[in-house]
Design a protein around this motif. Structure first.
Motif, mmCIF file in Angstrom:
data_model
loop_
_atom_site.group_PDB
_atom_site.id
_atom_site.type_symbol
_atom_site.label_atom_id
_atom_site.label_comp_id
_atom_site.label_asym_id
_atom_site.label_seq_id
_atom_site.Cartn_x
_atom_site.Cartn_y
_atom_site.Cartn_z
ATOM 1 N N GLY A 9 0.815 -1.203 0.000
ATOM 2 C CA GLY A 9 0.000 0.000 0.000
ATOM 3 C C GLY A 9 0.844 1.246 0.000
ATOM 4 O O GLY A 9 2.066 1.192 -0.208
ATOM 5 N N LEU A 10 0.185 2.355 0.239
ATOM 6 C CA LEU A 10 0.838 3.662 0.274
ATOM 7 C C LEU A 10 0.965 4.108 1.727
ATOM 8 O O LEU A 10 -0.010 4.066 2.488
ATOM 9 C CB LEU A 10 0.010 4.667 -0.517
ATOM 10 N N VAL A 11 2.167 4.544 2.090
ATOM 11 C CA VAL A 11 2.415 4.980 3.457
ATOM 12 C C VAL A 11 3.382 6.154 3.428
ATOM 13 O O VAL A 11 4.186 6.270 2.483
ATOM 14 C CB VAL A 11 2.965 3.808 4.304
ATOM 15 N N SER A 16 4.509 2.454 8.875
ATOM 16 C CA SER A 16 4.702 1.004 8.933
ATOM 17 C C SER A 16 3.721 0.293 8.009
ATOM 18 O O SER A 16 2.630 0.790 7.743
ATOM 19 C CB SER A 16 4.476 0.499 10.363
ATOM 20 N N LEU A 17 4.156 -0.861 7.553
ATOM 21 C CA LEU A 17 3.299 -1.761 6.790
ATOM 22 C C LEU A 17 3.658 -3.176 7.168
ATOM 23 O O LEU A 17 4.807 -3.460 7.558
ATOM 24 C CB LEU A 17 3.496 -1.587 5.281
ATOM 25 N N ARG A 18 2.704 -4.065 7.013
ATOM 26 C CA ARG A 18 2.953 -5.482 7.266
ATOM 27 C C ARG A 18 2.530 -6.274 6.042
ATOM 28 O O ARG A 18 1.374 -6.215 5.619
ATOM 29 C CB ARG A 18 2.184 -5.968 8.490
ATOM 30 N N LEU A 19 3.470 -6.984 5.472
ATOM 31 C CA LEU A 19 3.194 -7.842 4.324
ATOM 32 C C LEU A 19 3.039 -9.279 4.797
ATOM 33 O O LEU A 19 3.671 -9.696 5.768
ATOM 34 C CB LEU A 19 4.337 -7.763 3.306
ATOM 35 N N LYS A 85 11.105 4.302 4.540
ATOM 36 C CA LYS A 85 11.761 5.399 3.837
ATOM 37 C C LYS A 85 11.335 5.370 2.376
ATOM 38 O O LYS A 85 10.956 4.300 1.859
ATOM 39 C CB LYS A 85 13.277 5.236 3.921
ATOM 40 N N PRO A 86 11.434 6.476 1.683
ATOM 41 C CA PRO A 86 11.092 6.480 0.252
ATOM 42 C C PRO A 86 11.877 5.439 -0.544
ATOM 43 O O PRO A 86 11.339 4.858 -1.499
ATOM 44 C CB PRO A 86 11.448 7.904 -0.186
ATOM 45 N N THR A 110 4.564 1.684 -1.593
ATOM 46 C CA THR A 110 4.957 3.041 -1.967
ATOM 47 C C THR A 110 5.091 3.877 -0.709
ATOM 48 O O THR A 110 4.141 3.986 0.071
ATOM 49 C CB THR A 110 3.918 3.689 -2.900
ATOM 50 N N VAL A 111 6.277 4.435 -0.535
ATOM 51 C CA VAL A 111 6.542 5.277 0.627
ATOM 52 C C VAL A 111 6.708 6.707 0.133
ATOM 53 O O VAL A 111 7.641 7.007 -0.614
ATOM 54 C CB VAL A 111 7.791 4.821 1.398
ATOM 55 N N SER A 112 5.810 7.562 0.550
ATOM 56 C CA SER A 112 5.854 8.953 0.087
ATOM 57 C C SER A 112 6.697 9.803 1.042
ATOM 58 O O SER A 112 6.728 9.568 2.249
ATOM 59 C CB SER A 112 4.442 9.525 0.001
ATOM 60 N N SER A 113 7.367 10.780 0.459
ATOM 61 C CA SER A 113 8.243 11.649 1.269
ATOM 62 C C SER A 113 7.484 12.852 1.789
ATOM 63 O O SER A 113 6.346 13.094 1.430
ATOM 64 C CB SER A 113 9.432 12.103 0.421
#
Length: 113
Positions: A9-11, A16-19, A85-86, A110-113
């Protein structure tokens, strides 16, 4: 072995994300489970792996931030990603090695800055 990856997803940076990666067989029957990622325009790289004995290995770039684990109740191999991090942006793939290698479909992070 079929693998089903989920959780991308987008963060925002620092989030944090969990796959999760769900194999079609018991996670404890697989010699090695691993997560790879491929950033745009770059080669696929190993992020982390875990053996049937529970030994883990991490890329230097994710040490201290990512954790791979085997979740017995769900029969999944999860990747907890913290302090994102991006440069963590990419398609994340899970792989199982049981004699031969099996790849799941990717899940986009996707990690946005």
């Amino acid at each position: 072995v079929q693998l089903q990856a989920s959780g991308g997803g987008l963060v925002q940076t620092g989030g944090s994300l969990r796959l999760s990666c769900a194999p079609s067989t018991s996670i404890f029957a697989i010699d090695v489970m691993a997560w790879y990622r491929q950033a745009p325009g770059k080669q696929r790289e190993l992020v982390t792996s875990i053996t049937s004995g529970g030994s883990t290995n991490y890329a230097d770039s994710v040490k201290g931030r990512f954790t791979i684990s085997r979740e017995k109740a769900k029969n999944t191999v999860d990747l907890q990603m913290n302090s994102l991090k991006p440069e963590d942006t990419g398609v994340y793939y899970c792989k199982a090695k049981q004699g031969i290698e099996y790849w799941g479909q990717g899940t986009l992070v996707t990690v946005s800055s």
